[in-house]
Design a protein around this motif. Structure first.
Motif, PDB file in Angstrom:
ATOM      1  N   THR A 248      14.627  56.562 144.271  1.00 53.06           N
ATOM      2  CA  THR A 248      13.336  56.261 143.652  1.00 53.06           C
ATOM      3  C   THR A 248      12.242  57.257 144.032  1.00 53.06           C
ATOM      4  O   THR A 248      11.110  57.137 143.566  1.00 53.06           O
ATOM      5  N   ASP A 249      12.582  58.219 144.885  1.00 57.28           N
ATOM      6  CA  ASP A 249      11.556  59.125 145.437  1.00 57.28           C
ATOM      7  C   ASP A 249      11.532  60.461 144.711  1.00 57.28           C
ATOM      8  O   ASP A 249      11.637  61.514 145.328  1.00 57.28           O
ATOM      9  N   ASN A 250      11.388  60.375 143.406  1.00 53.22           N
ATOM     10  CA  ASN A 250      11.387  61.607 142.624  1.00 53.22           C
ATOM     11  C   ASN A 250      10.627  61.363 141.321  1.00 53.22           C
ATOM     12  O   ASN A 250      10.442  60.225 140.899  1.00 53.22           O
ATOM     13  N   PRO A 251      10.193  62.437 140.666  1.00 52.70           N
ATOM     14  CA  PRO A 251       9.377  62.251 139.451  1.00 52.70           C
ATOM     15  C   PRO A 251      10.156  61.652 138.293  1.00 52.70           C
ATOM     16  O   PRO A 251       9.551  61.059 137.393  1.00 52.70           O
ATOM     17  N   ARG A 252      11.487  61.764 138.289  1.00 50.08           N
ATOM     18  CA  ARG A 252      12.252  61.108 137.218  1.00 50.08           C
ATOM     19  C   ARG A 252      12.076  59.600 137.312  1.00 50.08           C
ATOM     20  O   ARG A 252      11.933  58.912 136.302  1.00 50.08           O
ATOM     21  N   PHE A 253      12.111  59.077 138.526  1.00 49.78           N
ATOM     22  CA  PHE A 253      11.967  57.635 138.658  1.00 49.78           C
ATOM     23  C   PHE A 253      10.541  57.194 138.333  1.00 49.78           C
ATOM     24  O   PHE A 253      10.328  56.144 137.737  1.00 49.78           O
ATOM     25  N   THR A 254       9.580  58.002 138.719  1.00 49.40           N
ATOM     26  CA  THR A 254       8.193  57.689 138.348  1.00 49.40           C
ATOM     27  C   THR A 254       8.060  57.610 136.832  1.00 49.40           C
ATOM     28  O   THR A 254       7.389  56.703 136.299  1.00 49.40           O
ATOM     29  N   ALA A 255       8.723  58.508 136.134  1.00 48.94           N
ATOM     30  CA  ALA A 255       8.693  58.465 134.661  1.00 48.94           C
ATOM     31  C   ALA A 255       9.436  57.231 134.151  1.00 48.94           C
ATOM     32  O   ALA A 255       9.044  56.627 133.148  1.00 48.94           O
ATOM     33  N   TRP A 256      10.487  56.867 134.844  1.00 48.68           N
ATOM     34  CA  TRP A 256      11.232  55.647 134.457  1.00 48.68           C
ATOM     35  C   TRP A 256      10.313  54.430 134.567  1.00 48.68           C
ATOM     36  O   TRP A 256      10.288  53.586 133.671  1.00 48.68           O
ATOM     37  N   ILE A 257       9.554  54.342 135.641  1.00 47.10           N
ATOM     38  CA  ILE A 257       8.603  53.230 135.797  1.00 47.10           C
ATOM     39  C   ILE A 257       7.612  53.219 134.634  1.00 47.10           C
ATOM     40  O   ILE A 257       7.357  52.178 134.023  1.00 47.10           O
ATOM     41  N   ALA A 258       7.071  54.391 134.334  1.00 46.75           N
ATOM     42  CA  ALA A 258       6.089  54.464 133.242  1.00 46.75           C
ATOM     43  C   ALA A 258       6.691  53.966 131.932  1.00 46.75           C
ATOM     44  O   ALA A 258       6.022  53.314 131.130  1.00 46.75           O
ATOM     45  N   GLY A 259       7.965  54.251 131.746  1.00 47.54           N
ATOM     46  CA  GLY A 259       8.631  53.788 130.540  1.00 47.54           C
ATOM     47  C   GLY A 259       8.805  52.280 130.509  1.00 47.54           C
ATOM     48  O   GLY A 259       8.758  51.652 129.447  1.00 47.54           O
ATOM     49  N   ARG A 260       9.014  51.681 131.679  1.00 50.30           N
ATOM     50  CA  ARG A 260       9.115  50.214 131.741  1.00 50.30           C
ATOM     51  C   ARG A 260       7.751  49.578 131.497  1.00 50.30           C
ATOM     52  O   ARG A 260       7.665  48.479 130.957  1.00 50.30           O
ATOM     53  N   GLU A 261       6.718  50.237 131.925  1.00 48.17           N
ATOM     54  CA  GLU A 261       5.381  49.662 131.791  1.00 48.17           C
ATOM     55  C   GLU A 261       4.803  49.834 130.393  1.00 48.17           C
ATOM     56  O   GLU A 261       3.894  49.083 130.018  1.00 48.17           O
ATOM     57  N   ASN A 262       5.295  50.784 129.671  1.00 42.81           N
ATOM     58  CA  ASN A 262       4.758  51.057 128.339  1.00 42.81           C
ATOM     59  C   ASN A 262       5.903  51.357 127.384  1.00 42.81           C
ATOM     60  O   ASN A 262       6.307  52.514 127.225  1.00 42.81           O
ATOM     61  N   ARG A 263       6.391  50.300 126.748  1.00 41.34           N
ATOM     62  CA  ARG A 263       7.486  50.478 125.792  1.00 41.34           C
ATOM     63  C   ARG A 263       6.943  51.145 124.538  1.00 41.34           C
ATOM     64  O   ARG A 263       5.784  50.961 124.180  1.00 41.34           O
ATOM     65  N   GLN A 264       7.825  51.847 123.867  1.00 40.19           N
ATOM     66  CA  GLN A 264       7.381  52.762 122.815  1.00 40.19           C
ATOM     67  C   GLN A 264       7.776  52.337 121.405  1.00 40.19           C
ATOM     68  O   GLN A 264       8.707  51.553 121.218  1.00 40.19           O
ATOM     69  N   PRO A 265       7.051  52.866 120.399  1.00 41.07           N
ATOM     70  CA  PRO A 265       7.455  52.687 119.006  1.00 41.07           C
ATOM     71  C   PRO A 265       8.847  53.304 118.795  1.00 41.07           C
ATOM     72  O   PRO A 265       9.268  54.125 119.616  1.00 41.07           O
ATOM     73  N   PRO A 266       9.545  52.966 117.733  1.00 43.17           N
ATOM     74  CA  PRO A 266       9.059  52.221 116.570  1.00 43.17           C
ATOM     75  C   PRO A 266       9.104  50.694 116.740  1.00 43.17           C
ATOM     76  O   PRO A 266       8.477  50.005 115.955  1.00 43.17           O
ATOM     77  N   PHE A 267       9.788  50.167 117.762  1.00 38.87           N
ATOM     78  CA  PHE A 267       9.804  48.708 117.841  1.00 38.87           C
ATOM     79  C   PHE A 267       8.487  48.174 118.375  1.00 38.87           C
ATOM     80  O   PHE A 267       7.893  47.257 117.816  1.00 38.87           O
ATOM     81  N   PHE A 268       8.024  48.727 119.461  1.00 46.16           N
ATOM     82  CA  PHE A 268       6.847  48.170 120.122  1.00 46.16           C
ATOM     83  C   PHE A 268       5.569  48.683 119.478  1.00 46.16           C
ATOM     84  O   PHE A 268       5.436  49.880 119.201  1.00 46.16           O
ATOM     85  N   VAL A 269       4.642  47.767 119.269  1.00 43.83           N
ATOM     86  CA  VAL A 269       3.357  48.162 118.702  1.00 43.83           C
ATOM     87  C   VAL A 269       2.264  48.126 119.764  1.00 43.83           C
ATOM     88  O   VAL A 269       1.267  48.825 119.646  1.00 43.83           O
ATOM     89  N   VAL A 270       2.435  47.313 120.789  1.00 41.89           N
ATOM     90  CA  VAL A 270       1.444  47.214 121.870  1.00 41.89           C
ATOM     91  C   VAL A 270       2.149  47.427 123.206  1.00 41.89           C
ATOM     92  O   VAL A 270       2.881  46.558 123.672  1.00 41.89           O
ATOM     93  N   PRO A 271       1.948  48.590 123.847  1.00 44.77           N
ATOM     94  CA  PRO A 271       2.500  48.756 125.190  1.00 44.77           C
ATOM     95  C   PRO A 271       1.730  47.880 126.169  1.00 44.77           C
ATOM     96  O   PRO A 271       0.516  47.726 126.061  1.00 44.77           O
TER      97      PRO A 271
END
Lengths: 291, 291
Positions: A248-271
């Protein structure tokens, strides 16, 4: 239908997904996957042949995990049972007769390993947790929650804890439970968590709910028999399951967290702009070799 | 063993507990229980005879709920199935063939009833929610989350939502799902929630997990047949199930919240000082008469 995509985005922690040709910042590098030691994996084999693998957390609850290893070593859980399954709460196993003597070498009154001083999280979620000042991750792939003085593991789906009676009893480790519903986080800092189911939780979560009080099975015949419990290190190499956690101590995991916190279109309309630690459990996958 | 007491404290929303001789500030008065209208309750009867009762939320998603009532009225779900069960996520039902024509009177493209303007919560939890600025309760017993501009229902265990494909599609309501694991809150404000299972969730949560992608059953034979779906108002009075919600706009309920946020000795040694809305779902109980 609830789309395939949303479920893929939401549910899988993606451990089984190979690196995509077009890498994203959240894709792990090969070195981000680290073998879990064989003696840190406990394999429960049900009488029906199904197996459930638990990663133990010796660094979080050393005395309780030492007890569990001693119980496994004595084959103490062989021919015991899952004797309680309460919907949206826990499944619990051990000696339903409460008469089976414990093997030698067990600490009968372990210390309260409910939390530990300091904050070792190397990555954190962006929003405050309802049960803690922060939530995040240890370097070696455990979920954490904490305040300014201490940290603990959160009671999320699949987390394994030690049954106990009234405080200050902490439980020997002989009776264990796994959370099978919405994470019962009020238990945080009140019960010793000792690990996490990393494979096979669906062999437990589907079990009939007990119709007795609190989900206890009313009759012996309803109990779900356990054939054996072994550390992976005891299992012949050819059939031994092996697992890897994601660092978990690397920027890939930080990006993974960001992806969990803000799901993306086309399915999600509100992150959401945030996530619950129990909906962002650190990935674990099957590995080729444990150590 | 995990004590009887802790599970009682943690798990039950206490609707079945009669008023104790020594009343606590959290004990409801008789008038705190309000009948849920019969046409707000949808009863799913599985082919094995088990029933699952859903309270509908017409005030939160009026067009979707109107569709659902029209589908129930046409007996559209009779002889359909639960065709997907994904562990720690959702069970989903409807027409697995995707060929059954919808009855007349259905709004095929409902508006996005994912949230609504304003904040109507009459009681709130003390801590911020990871997915919202606040979490709390409507007067009539629904869980809510929100910010300063709008509010919505949170995806907690047992909440029922409308399956859809990619945005801006919102789903007709013909394909429904229920959350059977840790609340998949990232779906908040992205899917229309239309109700909550108020009885019988354990008849769904134990179903075998589908082994196809995302928990879809691979074969028709694995699907779990649904016999009928009816509004309670269609069911003969003698066998009609009736439910009551607990009002939230009174000091008893405020005390109830405080009790969920701070569990007490002798079992608990550390009160959390907060709770997750999904671990503090407003109580619903069986009632004597619906209206």
């Amino acid at each position: 239908m609830l789309s395939l995509l949303v479920a893929a985005l939401l549910q899988s922690a993606a451990p089984a997904v190979p690196p995509a040709p077009a890498a994203t910042p959240a894709d792990p590098l090969p070195e981000d996957w680290v073998a879990i030691p064989d003696d840190e994996v406990m394999v429960i084999t049900l009488a029906n042949g199904g197996t459930v693998s638990v990663r133990l957390a010796p660094a979080m609850a050393p005395v309780h995990v030492a007890n569990i290893r001693a119980l496994v070593g004595a084959h103490w859980w062989d021919a015991t049972s899952i004797y309680r399954v309460q919907d949206n709460y826990v499944a619990q196993w051990g000696d339903a007769t409460e008469k089976k003597p414990l093997p030698p070498g067990i600490t009968l009154r372990p210390p309260a390993e409910y939390d530990r001083p300091g904050t070792s999280a190397v990555a954190r979620l962006g929003r405050r947790d309802p049960y803690a000042d922060w939530a995040g991750y240890s370097r070696d792939g455990w979920p954490l929650a904490g305040n300014f003085q201490s940290e603990w593991m959160p009671h999320c789906y699949g987390m394994v804890g030690v049954g106990r009676d009234m405080a200050p009893d902490t439980g020997s480790g002989a009776e264990l439970y796994v959370a099978i519903g919405h994470g019962p986080r009020a238990l945080d800092r009140n019960v010793a968590l000792v690990g996490r189911v990393v494979e096979g939780i669906e062999r437990v979560s589907v079990l009939p709910r007990g119709t007795g009080d609190l989900g206890f099975y009313k009759t012996e015949g309803e109990r779900v028999p356990i054939a054996t419990v072994r550390l992976a290190s005891e299992i012949p190499a050819a059939s031994r399951p092996r697992y890897e956690y994601r660092r978990t101590d690397n920027p890939r995991f930080t990006a993974w967290i960001a992806g969990r916190e803000n799901r993306q279109p086309p399915f999600f309309v509100v992150p959401a702009g945030g996530a619950d630690i129990c909906n962002a459990m650190p990935p674990v996958r099957r590995g080729a070799a444990a150590q």
